[in-house]
Design an enzyme around this catalytic site. Structure first.
Site, PDB file in Angstrom:
ATOM      1  N   HIS A  61       0.962  -1.410   0.417  1.00 47.77           N
ATOM      2  CA  HIS A  61       0.142  -0.140   0.374  1.00 47.77           C
ATOM      3  C   HIS A  61       0.577   1.644  -0.109  1.00 47.77           C
ATOM      4  O   HIS A  61       2.099   0.972   0.695  1.00 47.77           O
ATOM      5  CB  HIS A  61      -1.011   0.095   1.493  1.00 47.77           C
ATOM      6  CG  HIS A  61      -0.583   0.169   2.630  1.00 47.77           C
ATOM      7  ND1 HIS A  61      -0.067   1.383   3.305  1.00 47.77           N
ATOM      8  CD2 HIS A  61      -0.303  -0.979   3.494  1.00 47.77           C
ATOM      9  CE1 HIS A  61       0.070   1.082   4.167  1.00 47.77           C
ATOM     10  NE2 HIS A  61       0.350  -0.288   4.749  1.00 47.77           N
ATOM     11  N   ASP A 174       5.573   2.598   7.549  1.00 45.15           N
ATOM     12  CA  ASP A 174       4.291   1.852   7.160  1.00 45.15           C
ATOM     13  C   ASP A 174       3.814   2.756   5.613  1.00 45.15           C
ATOM     14  O   ASP A 174       2.751   3.421   6.363  1.00 45.15           O
ATOM     15  CB  ASP A 174       3.881   1.499   8.147  1.00 45.15           C
ATOM     16  CG  ASP A 174       2.010   0.647   8.163  1.00 45.15           C
ATOM     17  OD1 ASP A 174       1.894   0.328   7.080  1.00 45.15           O
ATOM     18  OD2 ASP A 174       1.347   0.881   8.706  1.00 45.15           O
ATOM     19  N   GLU A 204      -5.552   1.709   2.023  1.00 42.12           N
ATOM     20  CA  GLU A 204      -4.768   0.356   2.896  1.00 42.12           C
ATOM     21  C   GLU A 204      -5.448   1.133   4.426  1.00 42.12           C
ATOM     22  O   GLU A 204      -5.872   0.171   5.303  1.00 42.12           O
ATOM     23  CB  GLU A 204      -4.001   0.053   2.786  1.00 42.12           C
ATOM     24  CG  GLU A 204      -3.589  -0.829   3.595  1.00 42.12           C
ATOM     25  CD  GLU A 204      -3.513  -1.100   4.984  1.00 42.12           C
ATOM     26  OE1 GLU A 204      -2.937  -2.654   5.962  1.00 42.12           O
ATOM     27  OE2 GLU A 204      -3.223  -0.062   6.136  1.00 42.12           O
ATOM     28  N   GLU A 205      -4.922   2.249   4.940  1.00 43.98           N
ATOM     29  CA  GLU A 205      -4.969   3.291   6.443  1.00 43.98           C
ATOM     30  C   GLU A 205      -5.806   3.682   6.643  1.00 43.98           C
ATOM     31  O   GLU A 205      -6.227   3.506   7.484  1.00 43.98           O
ATOM     32  CB  GLU A 205      -4.801   3.866   6.449  1.00 43.98           C
ATOM     33  CG  GLU A 205      -2.752   3.384   6.182  1.00 43.98           C
ATOM     34  CD  GLU A 205      -2.156   2.077   7.809  1.00 43.98           C
ATOM     35  OE1 GLU A 205      -2.861   2.625   8.325  1.00 43.98           O
ATOM     36  OE2 GLU A 205      -0.519   2.091   7.491  1.00 43.98           O
ATOM     37  N   ASP A 227       3.495  -5.917   4.191  1.00 38.21           N
ATOM     38  CA  ASP A 227       3.424  -5.277   4.916  1.00 38.21           C
ATOM     39  C   ASP A 227       4.541  -5.065   6.309  1.00 38.21           C
ATOM     40  O   ASP A 227       5.234  -5.435   6.189  1.00 38.21           O
ATOM     41  CB  ASP A 227       2.013  -5.592   5.732  1.00 38.21           C
ATOM     42  CG  ASP A 227       0.963  -3.901   5.727  1.00 38.21           C
ATOM     43  OD1 ASP A 227       1.611  -2.832   6.459  1.00 38.21           O
ATOM     44  OD2 ASP A 227       0.320  -3.993   6.034  1.00 38.21           O
ATOM     45  N   HIS A 313       3.393   3.918  12.668  1.00 38.81           N
ATOM     46  CA  HIS A 313       2.490   5.018  12.915  1.00 38.81           C
ATOM     47  C   HIS A 313       2.325   6.004  14.200  1.00 38.81           C
ATOM     48  O   HIS A 313       1.906   6.506  15.138  1.00 38.81           O
ATOM     49  CB  HIS A 313       0.958   4.708  13.549  1.00 38.81           C
ATOM     50  CG  HIS A 313      -0.177   4.079  12.590  1.00 38.81           C
ATOM     51  ND1 HIS A 313      -1.022   3.940  12.649  1.00 38.81           N
ATOM     52  CD2 HIS A 313       0.981   2.970  11.674  1.00 38.81           C
ATOM     53  CE1 HIS A 313      -0.988   2.526  11.255  1.00 38.81           C
ATOM     54  NE2 HIS A 313      -0.413   2.177  10.969  1.00 38.81           N
TER      55      HIS A 313
END
Length: 348
Positions: A61, A174, A204-205, A227, A313
């Site tokens: 992603h 990520d 994706e998020e 991922d 994140h």
């Protein structure tokens, strides 16, 4: 071919909020040496979707967690809305940059540190109560600079190597780690009997949205979702540390949205051991990936390759360069093994 560490740092520095992935889309189209197509949703496909060969899809992603402008006060403070999972305690006082979609201007600011009396010291400040100070005097000044509701806001960081040159520190690992792995695999393999489709998914998020569209476009015989997940090798991260940096990519038994095809996992494990490529067994108990959407489209064999990343994140994450390289090595070896072995994908 661009070195993996340089490519990853380049991609890390780009900004791509879910639904606004243009910077990463352009970068991947520049670096991947294959024809690219883009669907109406924004997903990218590298390879021949109409081939009669068996297809292996590599999903990565392109988006990252971030924020968008939610409200601008008359005196020039900006309230923001989070996209993706954020912990409030990593946000206050951090530097950000907003990209004005009207004119491309990039505005730098900081998340204001609220007065101590506004919250107890033991409480996490709700994101809805945080604001960004761009140094503006008024709402009008920001609007004249190009800022408007919906513009993306992301951490204002620049990727760098650790002091020992073994790790990369930066934002959006990520899933720029996966974008790097997918791009490098596409560029270094040349299978004769299999078509490898590199898929850059969007949003994706925001709920693995792009992969729901992409799976139907690709119709692959095998799906590999690449991922990352938080490494458990830091103090107090886990009672039983796993997902250790430096031990290679994880072959994921399950996450919250998908179960691995166990025969495919065992095949990849055997290839890794035959080629002396580092790997580890993994289980993502806390979250999902694009695998859930992809696997449920047609039930085809699906497996997640997971690279350990510390502090996902947040403003800066850390990845071991050797883990990225081993993910590239293992995926390339698996594809070559299937290609040279007669492409018996029915074994899975």
């Amino acid at each position: 071919m661009t070195a993996s560490d340089k490519l990853l740092m380049k991609l890390s520095n780009l900004d791509a909020l879910p639904g606004q992935e243009a910077q990463v889309q352009a970068a991947l189209q520049e670096v991947i040496q294959d024809s690219a197509t883009k669907d109406a949703f924004g997903n990218l496909y590298f390879g021949d979707l109409k081939t009669q060969k068996k297809k292996i899809a590599l999903y990565a992603h392109m988006d990252e967690v971030g924020f968008f402008v939610h409200r601008i006060t008359e005196d020039g403070f900006v309230y923001f809305y989070p996209i993706g999972g954020w912990w409030g305690h990593v946000i206050l006082g951090q530097q950000v940059r907003a990209t004005c979609r009207k004119n491309g201007n990039v505005l730098e600011g900081i998340v204001g540190t609220l007065p101590k009396t506004s919250h107890k010291m033991t409480e996490v400040v709700p994101i809805s109560e945080m604001y960004i100070d761009f140094g503006a005097h008024s709402k009008t000044e920001l609007e004249e600079a190009g800022l408007q509701i919906g513009d993306m806001i992301l951490p204002n960081t620049q990727a760098k190597k650790s002091f020992n040159q073994k790790k990369i520190i930066g934002k959006a690992l990520d899933d720029r780690v996966a974008c790097t792995v997918m791009a490098q695999v596409k560029n270094q393999i040349d299978p004769k009997n299999i078509e490898v489709i590199g898929v850059g998914t969007v949003q994706e998020e925001a709920g693995t949205r792009g992969s729901k569209v992409a799976a139907a476009q690709v119709e692959a015989d095998i799906n590999i979702v690449i991922d990352v997940a938080n490494g458990k090798d830091t103090p107090k991260a886990a009672e039983f540390p796993n997902r250790i940096q430096g031990n290679g990519p994880g072959l994921v038994l399950a996450d919250k949205t998908a179960l691995a095809n166990i025969k495919l996992l065992d095949y990849c494990k055997a290839v890794a051991e035959k080629n002396q490529i580092s790997w580890q067994c993994d289980l993502l108990g806390g979250g999902g990936t694009d695998a859930g959407s992809v696997q449920l489209f047609a039930g085809k064999p699906t497996l997640v390759f997971c690279v350990p990343v510390r502090y996902c994140h947040s403003w800066n994450s850390i990845v071991e360069i050797s883990d990225v390289e081993e993910a590239i090595n293992l995926l390339s070896a698996v594809i070559r093994s299937l290609d040279e072995g007669g492409v018996d994908l029915e074994q899975f």
